[in-house]
Each structure stands twice: as C-alpha cells, then as structure tokens.
Scaffold this motif. Structure first.
Motif, short mmCIF file in Angstrom:
data_model
loop_
_atom_site.label_atom_id
_atom_site.label_comp_id
_atom_site.label_asym_id
_atom_site.label_seq_id
_atom_site.Cartn_x
_atom_site.Cartn_y
_atom_site.Cartn_z
N MET A 100 41.00 32.05 43.88
CA MET A 100 42.18 31.25 44.98
C MET A 100 43.39 31.66 45.50
SD MET A 100 42.31 34.91 46.43
CE MET A 100 40.49 35.47 45.63
N GLY A 101 44.63 31.92 45.16
CA GLY A 101 45.71 31.68 45.54
C GLY A 101 45.31 30.68 47.26
N ARG A 102 46.42 29.75 47.50
CA ARG A 102 45.91 28.97 48.72
C ARG A 102 46.77 30.04 49.51
NH1 ARG A 102 45.09 24.41 51.21
NH2 ARG A 102 45.65 23.67 52.97
N GLN A 103 48.27 30.27 49.21
CA GLN A 103 48.76 30.58 50.21
C GLN A 103 48.27 32.22 50.53
OE1 GLN A 103 51.20 29.70 51.80
NE2 GLN A 103 51.09 31.56 52.88
N ASN A 104 47.34 32.69 49.53
CA ASN A 104 47.09 33.96 49.83
C ASN A 104 45.52 33.51 51.04
OD1 ASN A 104 48.85 35.66 48.16
ND2 ASN A 104 46.70 35.39 46.71
N LYS A 157 47.98 20.77 41.32
CA LYS A 157 47.61 20.84 40.02
C LYS A 157 46.54 20.14 39.34
CE LYS A 157 49.06 21.39 35.92
NZ LYS A 157 49.62 22.10 35.05
N GLU A 158 46.41 18.81 40.39
CA GLU A 158 45.19 18.08 40.31
C GLU A 158 43.75 19.45 40.30
OE1 GLU A 158 46.30 13.37 41.46
OE2 GLU A 158 45.02 14.48 42.38
N TYR A 159 43.69 19.88 41.67
CA TYR A 159 42.72 20.88 41.50
C TYR A 159 42.78 22.22 40.74
CZ TYR A 159 40.19 23.80 44.29
OH TYR A 159 38.94 24.73 44.74
N ASP A 160 43.19 21.92 40.38
CA ASP A 160 43.04 23.27 39.17
C ASP A 160 42.63 23.33 38.05
OD1 ASP A 160 43.82 25.20 40.70
OD2 ASP A 160 46.48 25.10 39.97
N LEU A 161 43.59 21.23 37.55
CA LEU A 161 43.00 20.98 36.76
C LEU A 161 41.36 20.56 36.59
CD1 LEU A 161 45.57 18.07 34.86
CD2 LEU A 161 44.97 20.00 34.15
N LEU A 162 40.71 20.03 37.16
CA LEU A 162 39.68 19.85 37.87
C LEU A 162 38.56 21.35 37.56
CD1 LEU A 162 38.97 16.89 40.03
CD2 LEU A 162 38.73 17.14 37.53
N ALA A 163 39.22 21.84 38.55
CA ALA A 163 38.77 23.37 37.96
C ALA A 163 37.96 23.76 36.57
CB ALA A 163 39.26 24.50 39.06
N ALA A 164 39.31 23.80 35.93
CA ALA A 164 39.30 24.31 34.70
C ALA A 164 38.15 23.21 33.82
CB ALA A 164 40.71 24.02 33.59
N ALA A 165 38.27 22.17 34.05
CA ALA A 165 37.19 21.08 33.54
C ALA A 165 35.45 21.91 33.50
CB ALA A 165 37.33 19.80 33.80
N VAL A 253 42.04 28.64 29.58
CA VAL A 253 41.44 28.64 31.83
C VAL A 253 42.12 27.91 32.46
CG1 VAL A 253 39.52 27.52 32.63
CG2 VAL A 253 38.76 28.84 30.61
N LEU A 254 42.80 26.80 32.40
CA LEU A 254 43.69 26.37 32.88
C LEU A 254 45.20 27.23 33.68
CD1 LEU A 254 45.27 24.15 34.41
CD2 LEU A 254 46.38 23.93 32.47
N ALA A 255 45.71 28.33 32.46
CA ALA A 255 47.05 29.02 32.33
C ALA A 255 46.04 29.99 33.08
CB ALA A 255 46.52 30.36 31.02
N ARG A 256 44.36 30.78 33.15
CA ARG A 256 43.75 31.58 33.57
C ARG A 256 44.07 31.20 35.61
NH1 ARG A 256 37.60 34.33 32.75
NH2 ARG A 256 38.27 35.59 34.44
N ILE A 257 43.22 30.35 35.97
CA ILE A 257 43.20 29.70 37.45
C ILE A 257 44.97 29.87 37.97
CG2 ILE A 257 43.21 27.36 38.30
CD1 ILE A 257 40.94 27.06 36.23
N GLU A 258 45.70 29.22 36.81
CA GLU A 258 47.07 29.14 37.46
C GLU A 258 47.86 30.84 37.50
OE1 GLU A 258 48.85 26.13 35.43
OE2 GLU A 258 48.52 24.30 36.60
N GLY A 259 46.97 31.86 37.24
CA GLY A 259 47.75 33.05 37.30
C GLY A 259 48.74 33.05 36.18
N ARG A 260 48.87 32.34 35.40
CA ARG A 260 50.01 32.80 34.44
C ARG A 260 49.05 33.19 33.21
NH1 ARG A 260 49.97 26.37 33.62
NH2 ARG A 260 48.89 27.41 31.37
N SER A 261 50.22 34.32 32.55
CA SER A 261 49.96 35.60 31.98
C SER A 261 49.19 34.56 30.31
CB SER A 261 50.38 36.42 31.16
OG SER A 261 51.40 35.42 29.87
N THR A 262 47.47 35.23 30.11
CA THR A 262 46.76 34.78 29.02
C THR A 262 46.12 35.71 28.24
OG1 THR A 262 44.31 33.85 28.72
CG2 THR A 262 44.68 34.59 30.91
N ASP A 263 45.88 35.70 26.90
CA ASP A 263 45.30 37.21 26.53
C ASP A 263 43.73 37.59 26.45
OD1 ASP A 263 44.39 34.89 24.87
OD2 ASP A 263 44.75 34.74 22.84
N ILE A 264 43.57 37.13 27.56
CA ILE A 264 42.05 37.24 27.49
C ILE A 264 41.17 38.68 28.42
CG2 ILE A 264 40.16 36.46 29.69
CD1 ILE A 264 40.90 33.98 29.89
#
Length: 264
Positions: A100-104, A157-165, A253-264
């Motif tokens: 979930m985005g922080r600004q949201n 970025k650090e937070y998103d990386l650990l979320a991906a891990a 997974v990181l792309a999904r967390i960051e809201g970038r386009s992905t082929d999922i």
C-alpha cells in the motif's frame, strides 16, 4: 508499567492475531488491546485467551481508545475502511497493509498523524519475528523489538527491497518439500524425510544468525568442501539457471511492490 501503551487493531486477521499473542505474552509489552469485531472468530479467540483484550463495538471505537492504531486490513477494502474513520492529530498509526502506497494512506486518514509502515511476519507471535519498518521511529521500533527484531529502513527503497525479500518464505518451504519429495521418490519413508530436513534447515538458519555475523558467502564456502557434495549442488543450482530464476522472481516482486508494470 505505567508508560505502557494501549494498542488497537483495525482488522483482525492472522497478522493481527500474531502481534497480539506476542505483545501480551508474559511479560506483556502493552497495557490494553482493542480489536476490530470484523473477524468475529479471531476476535473472540483473543478475548477468551487474554484478559487485556477487548473486542470493540466498531473500528471507530478501536481508534478512539488506542494510543497506537495498527491498520491490518486487506488492501482491497483499505480505502473504504480508512476513509470512514476519524483519527486524532498526532496519533501514532502503524500500517501493516501489504503493497500500500504511503501517500494513499495519508490521503485517506486526513489527519496530522505519525504514520509508520511495517512488515510483521507470523513469527512475531513467538517474539521471534524480524520486522522492517519505515520511516525510522524509536517507539515503534521498540514495539517490534519486543516481538523479535526491528529493522528501521532509512528510505522507501530499503523498505520495498526487504518486502520483496520476505516473498522468499514460501519458496523456502517449497525447497524443503521438493527435497522431501525426492527422498520419498527414492524410497525413503516421507515421515523420516521430514524429520530430517526440518531440523537440518533450522540448524542452518541458527548458524547464519549467531554472532559474530558472517557473510552468507562465507558460510556457503564453509559448508561447501572443495570437490564435495554441497559444492556440486550449489554449482548445479548456479550454472543451470537457479540463481538467475531467483533474481528474476525477486525483480518481478519488487516491480509489483513499487507499482511498476509487470507481466504477472
């Protein structure tokens, strides 16, 4: 004990239940817990187990009576639930809502609050969980240190990386399952395979976590005798696409967390 806080959970799912168990195990780290009535079974179970748990009449009561409010609702209903609530200025809010985005969250809360995002894992129930939080916050870090270990992230970025891990958990158990399948397919009773593999992986994790801290590469070399069996499996994994597949999966997974386009 006089400075212990009251904590409330908007949403009462598995992670909320795990946090309540960890916080109220002796010695307790909060004075009182209010839980949402939405998941009646979990709420009733917690209230029956702990005298300091109260099932609130509604989510607004949770917010009104809590020093720290934990938002533990599904992303699909987060906006609807949060917008309906009235928060106090300066109230401390912890969001454990995945991806979930922080600004949201800030837009929906509509108050001058102290917002920390966190990724608690089920192991917090036993006070053995490691939890990434962002931004750094000494009070919230102390709360999660009581549940195991808090890692304070200096950037999103650090937070998103650990979320991906953290998305590696199912794969960890998958490797154990595939190894047990292989043992069974080669004639070993499945119960014996599980009885061997689980303690083996537990011992490896304990070795990685003991001090002084060694790099994982150093440990890998320690357990891979030159020309030995461990070295052979590691080499096969790396040269036959295992490492590349893992890196690719984490990138997606990181792309999904960051809201970038992905082929999922």
């Amino acid at each position: 004990m006089a400075d212990m806080k009251t904590i409330g959970f908007v949403g009462t799912g598995a992670i909320a239940e795990a946090m309540v168990h960890g916080l109220l195990a002796e010695p307790a780290h909060v004075s009182k817990v209010y839980v949402s009535p939405r998941n009646a079974d979990i709420a009733a179970r917690l209230a029956a187990k702990f005298d300091d748990v109260t099932v609130a009449a509604d989510n607004q009561t949770v917010v009104d009576r809590s020093d720290i409010v934990v938002l533990a609702i599904r992303p699909q209903i987060a906006e609807e639930v949060i917008r309906a609530l009235r928060f106090r200025n300066e109230q401390r809010i912890v969001s454990v809502i995945a991806t979930m985005g922080r600004q949201n969250l800030l837009d929906w809360i509509r108050a001058e609050i102290d917002l920390v995002q966190a990724i608690p894992l089920p192991f917090v129930a036993d006070r053995r969980g490691v939890t990434a939080i962002y931004p750094p916050n000494p009070e919230i870090a102390a709360l999660f240190d009581a549940l195991g270990t808090a890692v304070q992230c200096e950037s999103r970025k650090e937070y998103d990386l650990l979320a991906a891990a953290s998305a590696m958990m199912s794969t960890f158990f998958g490797v154990m399952e595939w190894t047990t399948d292989w043992l069974e397919n080669n004639g070993l009773d499945r119960s014996k395979g599980q009885a061997y593999i689980a303690p083996l992986f537990e011992s490896l994790a304990l070795r990685a976590n003991e001090g002084p801290v060694h790099s994982f590469h150093t440990l890998s070399e320690e357990f891979a005798t030159k020309g030995g069996l461990n070295e052979q499996v590691l080499s096969d994994f790396e040269t036959k696409g295992g490492r590349a597949t893992l890196v690719s999966a984490l990138d997606r997974v990181l792309a999904r967390i960051e809201g970038r386009s992905t082929d999922i």
